[in-house]
Write a protein that holds these residues in place. Structure first.
Motif, PDB file in Angstrom:
ATOM      1  N   UNK A   1       0.823  -1.206   0.000  1.00 46.58           N
ATOM      2  CA  UNK A   1       0.000   0.000   0.000  1.00 46.58           C
ATOM      3  C   UNK A   1       0.852   1.247   0.000  1.00 46.58           C
ATOM      4  N   UNK A   2       0.198   2.338   0.240  1.00 48.01           N
ATOM      5  CA  UNK A   2       0.894   3.624   0.242  1.00 48.01           C
ATOM      6  C   UNK A   2       0.103   4.629   1.059  1.00 48.01           C
TER       7      UNK A   2
ATOM      8  N   UNK B   1      -3.685  17.013  -0.084  1.00 44.12           N
ATOM      9  CA  UNK B   1      -4.556  18.000   0.564  1.00 44.12           C
ATOM     10  C   UNK B   1      -5.159  17.361   1.820  1.00 44.12           C
ATOM     11  N   UNK B   2      -5.308  16.039   1.795  1.00 44.85           N
ATOM     12  CA  UNK B   2      -5.488  15.311   3.057  1.00 44.85           C
ATOM     13  C   UNK B   2      -4.533  14.118   2.985  1.00 44.85           C
ATOM     14  N   UNK B   3      -4.331  13.479   4.125  1.00 40.86           N
ATOM     15  CA  UNK B   3      -3.421  12.334   4.138  1.00 40.86           C
ATOM     16  C   UNK B   3      -4.251  11.071   4.027  1.00 40.86           C
ATOM     17  N   UNK B   4      -3.894  10.209   3.075  1.00 37.25           N
ATOM     18  CA  UNK B   4      -4.691   9.008   2.891  1.00 37.25           C
ATOM     19  C   UNK B   4      -3.842   7.751   2.891  1.00 37.25           C
ATOM     20  N   UNK B   5      -4.328   6.748   3.592  1.00 35.48           N
ATOM     21  CA  UNK B   5      -3.660   5.444   3.700  1.00 35.48           C
ATOM     22  C   UNK B   5      -4.466   4.468   2.846  1.00 35.48           C
TER      23      UNK B   5
ATOM     24  N   UNK C   1      -6.759   7.335  11.189  1.00 35.98           N
ATOM     25  CA  UNK C   1      -7.164   7.080   9.811  1.00 35.98           C
ATOM     26  C   UNK C   1      -8.589   6.536   9.841  1.00 35.98           C
ATOM     27  N   UNK C   2      -9.481   7.149   9.084  1.00 37.33           N
ATOM     28  CA  UNK C   2     -10.891   6.751   9.086  1.00 37.33           C
ATOM     29  C   UNK C   2     -11.282   6.237   7.697  1.00 37.33           C
TER      30      UNK C   2
END
Ligand code: AHM
Ligand code: MG
Length: 341
Positions: free
Chosen positions: A166-167, A172-176, A196-197
């Protein structure tokens, strides 16, 4: 009247716990490892966000094993990753784009050290000083050695053996975004809660070619098939490509993430003269190939599926063409036809 209430939400933590329950034999080591990736990326993300305020912009003194100038944040992100995993008993070793060799962690007890983790701690770091999105890419393999010590061969496994990949995109937002082989799921960092939601469950790449992403200044260096493919997407006028736009950030994670959500194709072919690609198989191509395949897309070098490549060396570079299945298959066909002439 609007009802005031608490909307239940799924965090990365609870999602991982739920997935673990599907495997009753699991003792939680793998889940802990994924959580730890989450933690490391929150730390890196916080440094990236405050980059202009901390003394972390610009170049570090070092040149990495690949002869590239390291940015200060490259070094910092690498240190965060190392420190976060160092004392995890389930990990026997690490390999990073920024390190010359694998990092063998202290010997584990019998039955521990089941995994090795590979990562590009800060992808797209040439963009940092201009506030452009960057990312972290990770790949997890089962350690084949069983004596608590890892060996180079534990890292040189084909991508089709990854247990997770994954990455995280610091945008503009942080995404996992990650996959364990049963779909791709995306979690947005809620900065107020620090969690993380779940925001993008079961991501599927849309079957449209909205974005065409390549560093066009390399066009003349590409092989005939790659040039024909690029020309076809851009100029053929075919119905499928009427709404295609060129989009290229120059941060692989950002380009990949956008194309995953919008549909499209990213290509970084080999330089036809040297036959060499730019992107790294183990830290960039393989993990993203697992993600895209799980989302219904594909990834190739041209002649070969990325996930089937058996790595020869740690820092191996490969051509990478990744995105919608339709475009990847068309690329493969055009490259094959051009090389048959
Ligand atoms: P990095 O991992 O050192 O940042 O390098 C990889 C980056 C990718 O993020 C991006 O796709 C590519 O290099 C851009 O290369 P170019 O500047 O040649 O277009
Ligand atoms: Mg990179």
């Amino acid at each position: 009247m609007t009802e005031i209430g608490f909307k239940d939400f799924e965090t990365l933590e609870s999602f991982i716990a739920k997935e673990q329950h599907l495997h009753p034999q699991s003792r939680g080591a793998f889940s802990n490892l994924l959580r730890r990736v989450g933690l490391a990326t929150k730390i890196i993300g916080s440094k990236v966000q405050r980059a202009g305020l901390l003394n972390v912009l610009g170049s570090a003194d070092g040149i990495n094993v690949q002869g590239e100038q390291q940015a200060k944040l490259d070094v910092l992100a690498n240190e965060v990753m190392r420190a976060t995993f160092r004392w995890m008993p389930s990990i026997s070793g690490l390999a990073s784009e920024e390190d010359d060799d694998v990092v063998n962690l202290p010997t584990r007890l019998e039955g521990q050290g089941q995994y090795v983790v590979l990562f590009d701690p800060l992808d797209g770091s040439s963009n940092i000083d201009a506030n452009v999105s960057v990312g972290t890419i990770f790949s997890i393999h089962r350690c084949q050695s069983t004596d608590g010590r890892c060996r180079l061969s534990d890292f040189l496994q084909p991508g089709n053996r990854q247990v997770a990949a994954g990455y995280v995109v610091y945008g503009s937002s942080t995404m996992f975004v990650y996959t364990t082989g049963s779909g791709v799921h995306g979690f947005t960092l809620d900065p107020e809660v620090g969690e993380y939601v779940l925001s993008h469950e079961n991501i599927r790449v849309p079957d449209v070619c909205k974005c065409f992403s390549a560093n066009d200044t390399n066009y003349k260096k590409w092989d005939e098939g790659s040039r024909r493919f690029a020309d076809h997407v851009r100029y053929s006028g075919e119905e499928r490509y009427k709404k295609t736009s060129s989009r290229y950030v120059g941060s692989l994670v950002s380009d990949f993430h956008r194309n995953l959500l919008y549909g499209g194709i990213f290509m970084y072919p080999a330089d036809a003269k040297t036959g060499k690609g730019k992107l790294r198989l183990l830290y960039e191509a393989s993990p993203l190939a697992m993600v895209i395949e799980q989302a219904g897309g594909a990834a190739t070098t041209g002649p070969q599926r990325i996930l089937d490549i058996v790595p020869k060396e740690l820092h191996q570079r490969v051509p990478l063409i990744i995105g919608n299945k339709h475009e990847v298959e068309l690329y493969e066909k055009m490259v094959k036809e051009a090389s048959a002439k």
